[in-house]
Design a protein around this motif. Structure first.
Motif, PDB file in Angstrom:
ATOM      1  N   ASP A   1       0.727  -1.296   0.014  1.00  0.00           N
ATOM      2  CA  ASP A   1       0.171   0.071   0.001  1.00  0.00           C
ATOM      3  C   ASP A   1       0.995   1.398  -0.134  1.00  0.00           C
ATOM      4  O   ASP A   1       0.076   2.263  -0.326  1.00  0.00           O
ATOM      5  CB  ASP A   1      -0.791  -0.130   1.297  1.00  0.00           C
TER       6      ASP A   1
ATOM      7  N   GLU B   1      -2.225   3.810  -0.250  1.00  0.00           N
ATOM      8  CA  GLU B   1      -3.924   3.794  -0.534  1.00  0.00           C
ATOM      9  C   GLU B   1      -4.552   2.722   0.401  1.00  0.00           C
ATOM     10  O   GLU B   1      -3.906   1.560   0.528  1.00  0.00           O
ATOM     11  CB  GLU B   1      -3.632   3.305  -2.037  1.00  0.00           C
ATOM     12  N   ARG B   2      -5.691   2.981   1.080  1.00  0.00           N
ATOM     13  CA  ARG B   2      -6.261   2.080   1.680  1.00  0.00           C
ATOM     14  C   ARG B   2      -7.555   1.751   0.989  1.00  0.00           C
ATOM     15  O   ARG B   2      -8.569   2.650   0.559  1.00  0.00           O
ATOM     16  CB  ARG B   2      -6.750   2.691   3.132  1.00  0.00           C
ATOM     17  N   LYS B   3      -7.725   0.553   0.454  1.00  0.00           N
ATOM     18  CA  LYS B   3      -8.963   0.003  -0.185  1.00  0.00           C
ATOM     19  C   LYS B   3     -10.084  -0.160   0.659  1.00  0.00           C
ATOM     20  O   LYS B   3     -10.167  -0.661   1.843  1.00  0.00           O
ATOM     21  CB  LYS B   3      -8.432  -1.180  -0.808  1.00  0.00           C
ATOM     22  N   PHE B   4     -11.309   0.343   0.217  1.00  0.00           N
ATOM     23  CA  PHE B   4     -12.546   0.102   0.901  1.00  0.00           C
ATOM     24  C   PHE B   4     -12.879  -1.275   0.727  1.00  0.00           C
ATOM     25  O   PHE B   4     -12.778  -1.967  -0.349  1.00  0.00           O
ATOM     26  CB  PHE B   4     -13.567   1.005   0.285  1.00  0.00           C
TER      27      PHE B   4
ATOM     28  N   THR C   1     -18.611   3.334   9.222  1.00  0.00           N
ATOM     29  CA  THR C   1     -17.104   3.519   9.206  1.00  0.00           C
ATOM     30  C   THR C   1     -16.805   5.277   9.239  1.00  0.00           C
ATOM     31  O   THR C   1     -17.726   5.844   8.597  1.00  0.00           O
ATOM     32  CB  THR C   1     -16.198   3.062   7.973  1.00  0.00           C
TER      33      THR C   1
ATOM     34  N   TYR D   1     -10.865   6.259   3.190  1.00  0.00           N
ATOM     35  CA  TYR D   1     -10.285   5.438   2.171  1.00  0.00           C
ATOM     36  C   TYR D   1      -9.871   5.933   1.023  1.00  0.00           C
ATOM     37  O   TYR D   1     -10.225   7.142   0.831  1.00  0.00           O
ATOM     38  CB  TYR D   1     -11.438   4.366   1.819  1.00  0.00           C
TER      39      TYR D   1
END
Length: 131
Positions: A53, A68-71, A79, A83
């Motif tokens: 990431d 990047e933080r994927k949903f 939440t 994201y």
């Protein structure tokens, strides 16, 4: 991907701030300092996989941190996590050795270390005439 627009060099931080705040990327909170001849940049990137990431690049005197933080979709839930893409660009100090950059990740904090050599002194260049 956003189109790159040339920006004036006298106020680059204002444009970068606007990109971070209103662009399609989330800002990354950082701290930086010089310690024992090394420029250190620390960034909060909790919950990231550093191998998948997080991306660190150095180009033209700038350090670019991107993650990047994927949903992950759930049937039910709530939440407050952010994201998407997280990015930050930091101008390297004079004398930074871009060939010797190292990075590590522990407890949600990315730490980038760059050796800095002594600042170069300005010197006046004699101007010759064509006589």
């Amino acid at each position: 991907m956003a189109t790159l627009i040339p920006r004036p060099t006298f106020i680059p931080d204002v444009f970068r701030l606007l990109e971070d705040e209103f662009g399609d990327q989330h800002p990354v909170r950082v701290e930086d300092y010089v310690e024992d001849g090394t420029y250190v940049v620390r960034a909060e990137l909790p919950g990231m996989d550093p191998k998948e990431d997080i991306h660190v690049t150095v180009e033209r005197g700038e350090l670019r941190l991107q993650a990047e933080r994927k949903f992950v979709k759930h049937d039910r839930g709530h939440t407050e996590f952010a994201y998407g893409t997280f990015a930050r660009t930091v101008r390297l100090p004079e004398g930074a050795d871009a060939a010797q950059v190292t990075a590590g990740y522990e407890a949600g904090v990315l730490e980038v270390r760059i050796p800095v050599q002594g600042k170069t002194k300005a010197r006046e260049i004699p101007v010759e005439t064509a006589e």
